[in-house]
Design an enzyme around this catalytic site. Structure first.
Site, mmCIF file in Angstrom:
data_model
loop_
_atom_site.group_PDB
_atom_site.id
_atom_site.type_symbol
_atom_site.label_atom_id
_atom_site.label_comp_id
_atom_site.label_asym_id
_atom_site.label_seq_id
_atom_site.Cartn_x
_atom_site.Cartn_y
_atom_site.Cartn_z
ATOM 1 N N HIS A 65 0.859 -1.188 0.000
ATOM 2 C CA HIS A 65 0.000 0.000 0.000
ATOM 3 C C HIS A 65 0.900 1.245 0.000
ATOM 4 O O HIS A 65 2.062 1.184 0.409
ATOM 5 C CB HIS A 65 -0.892 0.009 1.247
ATOM 6 C CG HIS A 65 -2.042 -0.956 1.171
ATOM 7 N ND1 HIS A 65 -3.194 -0.810 1.908
ATOM 8 C CD2 HIS A 65 -2.221 -2.075 0.432
ATOM 9 C CE1 HIS A 65 -4.023 -1.797 1.637
ATOM 10 N NE2 HIS A 65 -3.460 -2.588 0.746
ATOM 11 N N CYS A 82 -5.913 2.385 5.826
ATOM 12 C CA CYS A 82 -6.563 1.133 6.238
ATOM 13 C C CYS A 82 -5.914 0.679 7.549
ATOM 14 O O CYS A 82 -4.896 1.235 7.968
ATOM 15 C CB CYS A 82 -6.411 0.082 5.139
ATOM 16 S SG CYS A 82 -4.789 -0.739 5.122
ATOM 17 N N CYS A 136 -2.150 0.026 7.298
ATOM 18 C CA CYS A 136 -1.338 1.244 7.153
ATOM 19 C C CYS A 136 -1.367 2.085 8.423
ATOM 20 O O CYS A 136 -0.356 2.680 8.794
ATOM 21 C CB CYS A 136 -1.817 2.038 5.950
ATOM 22 S SG CYS A 136 -1.478 1.184 4.389
ATOM 23 N N GLU A 153 1.039 3.950 1.867
ATOM 24 C CA GLU A 153 1.617 4.399 3.150
ATOM 25 C C GLU A 153 2.735 3.469 3.617
ATOM 26 O O GLU A 153 3.787 3.925 4.079
ATOM 27 C CB GLU A 153 0.539 4.469 4.242
ATOM 28 C CG GLU A 153 -0.589 5.452 3.960
ATOM 29 C CD GLU A 153 -1.786 4.768 3.317
ATOM 30 O OE1 GLU A 153 -1.605 3.894 2.437
ATOM 31 O OE2 GLU A 153 -2.922 5.100 3.700
#
Lengths: 155, 155
Positions: free
Chosen positions: B52, B82, B85, B54
């Site tokens: 992801h 999320c 993250c 991040e």
């Protein structure tokens, strides 16, 4: 059979402390009775706060399978996953998870897992790391572009 | 100034969709007014469910700083993190976080963030990915070894 794999994860977690490699955590990913990935916590040796055992085992297992999903796999982790690792597990979608130590056990030896679980339930303005929203209207353009995209690979 | 950095994250998130590189997400890590890491979502191109924006930006920023903490840093992410993250952010410990799209916006275009947030609050036996504990007594040996270790690097 579950005990055999967990025993290996536990042994790795102990060795990881004794070797000075990182925190007392290890994880395995097993598919069809075979270990396809093993990893320990290596946050401090890799200068990577995401290098938890489960995240690293998931990354290695997905690399071995050349896929971003762990369908048909079981994860054995020596400790109940922290929110980051549990999130990673949900995105990887293995069939099941076994863990040994609890997040409370981890908190008792100084790890933040329980604290982070508590923070996740708080509204943004009460969290220890200040979190603010801005420019949502502009950012929605990316979501509209995704929604309109044909032939996209969903995950 | 916050808007300038968020504008860059948003632009990257749109470009990431248009180039077919991954999902509509991007993040920056900024320290003392300088961007020290930029990343987009690359789950499907890297076969890595943890890739992801991040997580990748945090890993790059820590690599740039050669440290496992992001003290003095600000994270700009094009979407509310999320759970994976957000967990990574808590472990990295930046000073603050700015986000644009919300987790509800993400859910509306098919991303599981909201679902995972809900799962985290459920007891293990009610979760969609079955999760069981075993061999805690054996695993506690690793925690005792950590607790007894002198000169350990805490994180």
């Amino acid at each position: 059979m579950h005990e055999k794999f967990m025993q290996e994860a536990i042994r790795m977690s102990i060795d990881n402390v004794r070797s000075g490699n990182g925190g007392p955590f290890a994880a395995l990913v097993v598919k069809e009775g075979e270990v396809i990935a093993r990893a320990c916590n290596e946050v401090t040796t890799h200068n990577d706060p995401t290098a938890h055992a489960e995240v690293q085992a998931i990354r290695k297992a997905c690399d071995a399978l050349q896929h971003y999903q762990l369908e048909g796999c079981t994860i054995y982790t020596s400790c109940e996953p922290c929110p980051m690792c549990l999130g990673a597990i949900y995105w990887a979608r293995p069939d099941q998870v076994f863990y040994a130590n609890t997040k409370q056990d981890a908190a008792r030896i100084g790890f933040d897992d329980s604290f982070i679980y508590q923070e996740l339930e708080l509204p943004h303005h009460l969290r220890k790391i200040p979190t603010q929203q801005l420019m949502r209207e502009e950012a929605l353009e990316a979501f509209k572009a995704w929604d309109a995209l044909e032939d996209k690979i969903e995950y």
